[in-house]
Design a protein around this motif. Sequence first.
Motif, PDB file in Angstrom:
ATOM      1  N   LEU A 133     -74.791 -33.844 113.240  1.00 27.56           N
ATOM      2  CA  LEU A 133     -74.982 -34.380 111.890  1.00 27.56           C
ATOM      3  C   LEU A 133     -75.364 -33.277 110.909  1.00 27.56           C
ATOM      4  O   LEU A 133     -74.889 -33.251 109.763  1.00 27.56           O
ATOM      5  N   ALA A 134     -76.236 -32.363 111.367  1.00 29.71           N
ATOM      6  CA  ALA A 134     -76.650 -31.262 110.499  1.00 29.71           C
ATOM      7  C   ALA A 134     -75.460 -30.378 110.152  1.00 29.71           C
ATOM      8  O   ALA A 134     -75.277 -29.979 108.998  1.00 29.71           O
ATOM      9  N   LYS A 135     -74.619 -30.086 111.149  1.00 30.22           N
ATOM     10  CA  LYS A 135     -73.459 -29.231 110.906  1.00 30.22           C
ATOM     11  C   LYS A 135     -72.467 -29.906 109.959  1.00 30.22           C
ATOM     12  O   LYS A 135     -71.868 -29.246 109.101  1.00 30.22           O
ATOM     13  N   GLN A 136     -72.286 -31.221 110.103  1.00 34.80           N
ATOM     14  CA  GLN A 136     -71.396 -31.946 109.191  1.00 34.80           C
ATOM     15  C   GLN A 136     -71.876 -31.804 107.755  1.00 34.80           C
ATOM     16  O   GLN A 136     -71.086 -31.564 106.834  1.00 34.80           O
ATOM     17  N   TYR A 137     -73.170 -31.947 107.562  1.00 30.90           N
ATOM     18  CA  TYR A 137     -73.736 -31.821 106.219  1.00 30.90           C
ATOM     19  C   TYR A 137     -73.559 -30.396 105.694  1.00 30.90           C
ATOM     20  O   TYR A 137     -73.192 -30.177 104.532  1.00 30.90           O
TER      21      TYR A 137
END
Length: 644
Positions: free
Chosen positions: A401-405
């Motif tokens: 999720l962090a990488k997507q953001y």
Amino acid sequence: MNKRQKKKIYSSEELIRFLQQFHLKNNRVPNTRELDSTFGYPSAGVFRRAFGSLKKAFDEAKIDVGSQFRLYYSESDLINYLIKYVSEFKELPTVRDMDNAEEYPSATAFRLKFGSLRKALEAANLHIPENYRKNYSEDELLHSLQKYIKEFGNIPTVEQMDKTVGYPSASTFRYRFGSLRKALIKLDINLPDSYYVSYKREELLELLREYYHNFGYPTSKGLDENKYYPSSRTYLRRFGTFRKALIAAGMQVPEYTFNIFTNKELINLLKRYSKEYGLPTYDGITQTKGYPSASVYVSRFGSWQETLIKAGFDLLEDRLRRFNKITLSDDEILEHLRYHTSLKLIQKGRKGLHFRSLLVHHEIDEIKDLPVTQVLFRRFGGVKEAYKRLGMDYDVINKKLAKQYMISQFEKLAKYIARTPRLPDLIEYDWYTGISLIAWQNHFGGINDIQIECGFEPIYSRVFRTREKLLSDLHWVKEQLGGQTPTKDDLLQYRENIAHPTTYINEFGSYLNALKLAGLEPARYKYTEKGTLYRSKYEYRFYTMLENKGIDYSIGYYRDYIPELKGRLFTFDAVIWIKNRRYFVELFCVINNLGNYDKKTKFKIDICNKYDIPLIEFYPKEFVLNNSEEKLYKLLFKKIALLS
């Protein structure tokens, strides 16, 4: 291997083969540091958990360690190592130096034997100058944190404090406050959910063994009252229970009977606590000296709720609701957890370090139809384990999720600057993305890895520099600065001609190592050509512009102009004179929203308005958009015109 990836579980036979292989290749036995740092080998902690100690592991492998391996150094051994270090490097070692120096004992060895590295130096009769390893006061340490945040624009981690020259190490904060996190909390900084001080599993177990060596058998209460060690709650979160942590550390766990106090004595202590501190809470009594921990009460009376009822306390409806959450079945708890997680994940992502993620501890505690996190620990072994029952890997999903953001922020930045972002852009525009360079590197690696994963063509550096060229470039920058040792910020000023600071870190291990190999002394303080101390690239650009344009300026205290601030140390970044009128300048250039800094910014603006102080405000975005001295000069006079 990714540090969040699940580690392999080795059999005893595999571990023995590793030791035999190392011994055959090097004709000696490995020490703890070598096992922890040698690629492809299990860490020393793995051997200790499997065999009880490294010595026992060598015995099982039928390797005669002889005099090559020792569990502890003698005092004379350690003193000889100190004398050898000073003879070799021509300087006294710091804690950081000893931990990084190969073939030398770590700083912990000196602390265990002498109490501190400084006391070891005194025992070795080595001359200690006044400026060596300063004994900081609490106020000085807190001020150094404020200075770090202002200079680098982010909340420091343990690793960053340990690697940044000119600042106290993280262990200094742990010694004085209990942890770096507790020091930051004393500054009233609102720490983001993603901020935490992380110990590796092996580090936690090693600290337990160290506690045992120094103070005897570890207890929850003992750890909580000792500021040198992680709290018992840290072990609870990582291992499920403190008992499991002790077993993992290879300790014999006694059968606790809790017969120190009678039931009546426990109840009387609880009532005495309520008179001093109010209604007893689980955490409150556990953390208060002179009282049994809450776990003693739970073991005796069955639960904390039953304890309070037996002591005759009236429980309010809100508190009963928290206790009554526990009546949910495991399946009901998991279903509620799944539902509230899905609600959170469909919300829009938040900027900065608050990435979209699965539920964190304080969010779970605030949800009415979910039990508090302590219940999740008792039922499932922890929050991560509860998610695991739902088929969700907590760490993997949060990282995804962090990488997507971050990818979405990279794409936005590319549109904003109309080209593929490079490493200097990630530093310069962190105010726009809300993401520090360290966060980018932790999630993706190097700049080319970031560009590729975000769907862009990588921009490879066309200039290859040898180590000799990199070191000679440092001397060139020093000449440009008038003989002053360059800082990493100074390198960025000349990035068209020389390598980026990250290149030096990758090539030499740290920027400090590069300076040492180049024969340069690290610059503790940075001054403009006219002798003004600056602490950030923004101050450097602003002061240099004033000096080059012939504008008179000085650094002024608020207390000299505002009577009610007498005794406060607030300073203006500059007091300037234009056409016989005085103006006051503030560079509000801490680029992350740190709560406390925003409050101070607002306070300064409000107090200047109250006393009709002509305040000129500058922000990071204005330095980026006005990226030349001439543009910055024109912007200053535009702001002055608005005040006239």
